[in-house]
Design a protein around this motif. Structure first.
Motif, PDB file in Angstrom:
ATOM      1  N   GLU A 108       2.689   0.772   2.793  1.00 46.54           N
ATOM      2  CA  GLU A 108       4.040   0.897   2.825  1.00 46.54           C
ATOM      3  C   GLU A 108       4.472   2.398   3.424  1.00 46.54           C
ATOM      4  O   GLU A 108       4.173   3.287   2.795  1.00 46.54           O
ATOM      5  CB  GLU A 108       4.705   0.574   1.695  1.00 46.54           C
ATOM      6  N   GLN A 127       7.379  -1.854   6.103  1.00 44.07           N
ATOM      7  CA  GLN A 127       7.983  -2.408   4.940  1.00 44.07           C
ATOM      8  C   GLN A 127       7.519  -3.649   4.613  1.00 44.07           C
ATOM      9  O   GLN A 127       6.769  -4.255   5.388  1.00 44.07           O
ATOM     10  CB  GLN A 127       9.515  -2.585   5.347  1.00 44.07           C
ATOM     11  N   PRO A 128       7.356  -4.028   3.269  1.00 44.50           N
ATOM     12  CA  PRO A 128       6.618  -5.119   2.559  1.00 44.50           C
ATOM     13  C   PRO A 128       6.998  -6.265   3.354  1.00 44.50           C
ATOM     14  O   PRO A 128       6.085  -7.153   3.729  1.00 44.50           O
ATOM     15  CB  PRO A 128       7.147  -5.262   1.160  1.00 44.50           C
ATOM     16  N   ILE A 143       1.134  -5.388   4.570  1.00 38.83           N
ATOM     17  CA  ILE A 143       1.899  -4.116   4.152  1.00 38.83           C
ATOM     18  C   ILE A 143       1.506  -3.886   2.663  1.00 38.83           C
ATOM     19  O   ILE A 143       1.839  -4.865   1.967  1.00 38.83           O
ATOM     20  CB  ILE A 143       3.379  -3.898   4.377  1.00 38.83           C
ATOM     21  N   PRO A 202       2.032  -2.177  -0.965  1.00 37.36           N
ATOM     22  CA  PRO A 202       3.220  -1.275  -1.614  1.00 37.36           C
ATOM     23  C   PRO A 202       2.444  -0.175  -2.006  1.00 37.36           C
ATOM     24  O   PRO A 202       1.199  -0.071  -2.362  1.00 37.36           O
ATOM     25  CB  PRO A 202       3.424  -2.316  -2.613  1.00 37.36           C
TER      26      PRO A 202
END
Lengths: 114, 113
Positions: free
Chosen positions: A15, A81-82, A112, A114
């Motif tokens: 991320e 981004q997630p 992705i 985190p």
């Protein structure tokens, strides 16, 4: 004959970092290229496109680069981004009237982390 | 605004049974219409496309057929389903210029048992 190829079936990115998805094509007549994002059990949604008269197109976090001599395009996502975790498809077409086909690649699953 | 409707969302059919998947588009006229199938390792495979009423182009010889009885209606059919027809089917529409994006329906998950 697979005219549009995505050679990486999967990609994992941290991320916040940049995600780069690649696509190659073989038909030199293709002059319009698109990227789509697909979640499971849903239809693909359009992300960004580029005409062969350009070598770059940018829309927010998404940038598509086109290298006509190499018959290669790439999608950059910055920052990742997630919610970007999905399957990404590139597609190509010939823009003059009478060419209606839209040919897709095999897709790259982006995850992705985190 | 334009919308595309595809139904049903899921379908379980026995081998040898017929199939009819329907797709309709609203808010545009004379669209190009497409049927794709998502299969593992092959991405989005173009099955059929249509540039007008009654005009169907087939991309892959198979057990399926398509029809376009009205300008904004596209139907995918089979007389007898095979196990290999299982998959995720997607309908899409596009303007009749080659430099526009296509818009997809929500898809139909077909399981042949």
């Amino acid at each position: 004959d697979q005219q549009v190829k995505q050679n990486s079936p999967s990609l994992s990115v941290q991320e916040g970092r940049i995600s780069i998805l690649n696509c190659d094509y073989t038909n030199s007549m293709f002059d319009y290229f698109l990227w789509y994002k697909k979640y499971p059990a849903e239809g693909p949604t359009f992300l960004i496109s580029i005409s062969s008269i350009k070598d770059k197109n940018e829309d927010g976090r998404f940038t598509v680069f086109l290298n006509k001599s190499a018959k290669h395009l790439s999608l950059h996502i910055v920052p990742s981004q997630p919610g970007d975790s999905a399957v990404y498809f590139c597609a190509a077409s010939i823009s003059n009237f009478g060419n209606e086909k839209l040919t897709f690649g095999t897709g790259t699953r982006l995850t992705i982390i985190p | 605004s334009q919308t595309i409707h595809q139904w049903p969302a899921t379908l379980v059919q026995p081998v040898g049974s017929p199939l009819s998947l329907e797709c309709t588009v609203e808010g545009t006229s004379n669209p190009n219409l497409y049927w794709y199938r998502q299969a593992a390792g092959r991405g989005l495979q173009l099955l059929f496309y249509s540039v007008g009423i009654g005009q169907i182009s087939s991309e892959v010889p198979q057990n399926l057929s398509a029809s376009r009885p009205q300008d904004r209606q596209f139907i995918l059919s089979s007389k007898k389903l095979l196990l290999s027809d299982s998959g995720f089917y997607l309908c899409a529409w596009r303007g009749n210029r080659g430099d526009t994006e296509a818009f997809f329906g929500q898809g139909t998950r077909l399981t042949v048992v």
